[in-house]
Design a protein around this motif. Structure first.
Motif, mmCIF file in Angstrom:
data_model
loop_
_atom_site.group_PDB
_atom_site.id
_atom_site.type_symbol
_atom_site.label_atom_id
_atom_site.label_comp_id
_atom_site.label_asym_id
_atom_site.label_seq_id
_atom_site.Cartn_x
_atom_site.Cartn_y
_atom_site.Cartn_z
ATOM 1 N N LYS A 32 0.812 -1.219 0.000
ATOM 2 C CA LYS A 32 0.000 0.000 0.000
ATOM 3 C C LYS A 32 0.845 1.268 0.000
ATOM 4 N N GLY A 33 2.119 1.106 0.284
ATOM 5 C CA GLY A 33 3.024 2.235 0.126
ATOM 6 C C GLY A 33 3.261 2.561 -1.340
ATOM 7 N N ILE A 34 3.038 1.547 -2.191
ATOM 8 C CA ILE A 34 3.209 1.721 -3.641
ATOM 9 C C ILE A 34 1.863 1.886 -4.332
ATOM 10 N N VAL A 35 0.867 1.067 -3.908
ATOM 11 C CA VAL A 35 -0.483 1.103 -4.498
ATOM 12 C C VAL A 35 -1.490 1.305 -3.355
ATOM 13 N N PRO A 36 -1.802 2.549 -3.008
ATOM 14 C CA PRO A 36 -2.652 2.833 -1.831
ATOM 15 C C PRO A 36 -4.039 2.187 -1.868
ATOM 16 N N ASP A 37 -4.626 2.025 -3.078
ATOM 17 C CA ASP A 37 -5.993 1.503 -3.153
ATOM 18 C C ASP A 37 -6.042 -0.016 -3.285
ATOM 19 N N ALA A 38 -4.914 -0.688 -3.087
ATOM 20 C CA ALA A 38 -4.849 -2.142 -3.258
ATOM 21 C C ALA A 38 -5.702 -2.864 -2.217
ATOM 22 N N VAL A 39 -6.350 -3.950 -2.657
ATOM 23 C CA VAL A 39 -7.094 -4.847 -1.761
ATOM 24 C C VAL A 39 -6.326 -6.154 -1.725
ATOM 25 N N THR A 40 -5.953 -6.608 -0.539
ATOM 26 C CA THR A 40 -5.108 -7.795 -0.430
ATOM 27 C C THR A 40 -5.795 -8.917 0.326
ATOM 28 N N ASN A 41 -5.416 -10.147 -0.009
ATOM 29 C CA ASN A 41 -5.935 -11.327 0.669
ATOM 30 C C ASN A 41 -4.831 -12.357 0.805
ATOM 31 N N GLU A 42 -4.979 -13.220 1.801
ATOM 32 C CA GLU A 42 -4.067 -14.344 1.980
ATOM 33 C C GLU A 42 -4.767 -15.598 1.469
#
Length: 290
Positions: free
Chosen positions: A61-71
């Motif tokens: 999110k430091g590079i892509v602030p709007d990113a949605v992440t999952n494991e």
């Protein structure tokens, strides 16, 4: 005996406040539609067992602030974002590669997601929702009477608006699992409402001289423990899944909100609406006789 119906104005006011605030955010800011609806890029990276997701999230999110992440599968890290071009993918992968000493083949996939799929699913889901509500209204009207059907549909609409309002207020991303959760909420919520209405119908036969308010209060008192216990059992299970299975959080979170709202609406919305309709019908009948 509990006096739920006497506090109808309070229950209605609480729901109306949440819905109005939610609608205000929806109109002014709009729902935070994710890439399933707007299109974007999905990247899956193999980080290995025991990686620290919050730490990885901070890097991404430091590079892509709007990113949605999952494991996924305990070792795979999934990233979704609307503006994730090849340059940013390379930058994100390089940052994670340096942090976790990854091989070049750790980047498992990079897929473009089209917005048309989400739009088609939304349209089909809205049609399914309308058909389901119409079918339930007809069934309840035949099985009970029209007053029960209208009250049940009002409660369902309430649950949907509450869930959407929470997502709008807290700007939570809306993706395709949200649609699946909404349809699940409708099925679960109507079940609890029907149990209460069945008791109201039974008590109506045994309490012919009692008012609609008295009948509803007695019925709610008799079914209250069942409704609360069933809802708590379901919520505990879903909350556990939400905590320990991160890959399904986009589905379980709206489900938690909807099921809680459904338990509230079955008791504090559906039954009071039935009383209002019953009293209105009774006054109309008396006026016609006069």
């Amino acid at each position: 005996m509990l006096k739920i119906i006497e506090k109808t104005k309070l229950w209605f006011a609480l729901s109306i406040i949440v819905i109005i605030v939610g609608l205000g955010f929806t109109i002014s800011r709009g729902l935070n539609f994710g890439i399933d609806f707007l299109g974007g890029t999905k990247v899956v990276i193999e980080l290995g067992e025991g990686f620290n997701k919050p730490e990885a999230d901070e890097i991404v999110k430091g590079i892509v602030p709007d990113a949605v992440t999952n494991e996924a599968n305990e070792t795979e890290y999934e990233i979704k974002a609307k503006d994730l071009d090849s340059e940013k993918v390379s930058e994100v992968f390089k940052a994670l590669q340096d942090k976790y000493s990854l091989e070049d083949n750790a980047l498992l996939s990079q897929d473009e997601i089209g917005a048309s799929v989400g739009k088609e699913l939304t349209r089909n889901s809205v049609i399914a929702l309308i058909v389901a509500c119409a079918a339930m209204l007809i069934y309840i009207a035949m099985r009970f009477e029209m007053n029960y059907g209208v009250a049940a549909i009002v409660a369902l609409v309430h649950d949907l608006f509450i869930t959407i309002s929470v997502f709008a207020i807290f700007n939570i991303p809306v993706n395709t699992p949200f649609i699946a959760a909404i349809l699940t909420i409708v099925g679960y919520s109507i079940n609890d409402t029907i149990v209460i209405f069945d008791r109201i119908r039974e008590n109506s036969k045994n309490m012919r001289r009692a008012s609609a308010t008295e009948i509803a209060n007695k019925s709610l008192t008799q079914t209250m423990s069942r409704s609360i216990n069933t809802t708590l059992t379901t919520l505990i299970t879903i909350i556990a899944v939400n905590i320990f299975v991160p890959t399904v959080r986009e589905f379980t979170f709206p489900l938690i909100i909807g099921i809680a709202a459904g338990a509230y609406s079955s008791i504090c919305i559906a039954s009071p609406v039935w009383v209002i309709l019953k009293d209105k019908r009774g006054k109309k009948s008396k006026a016609e006789l006069a």
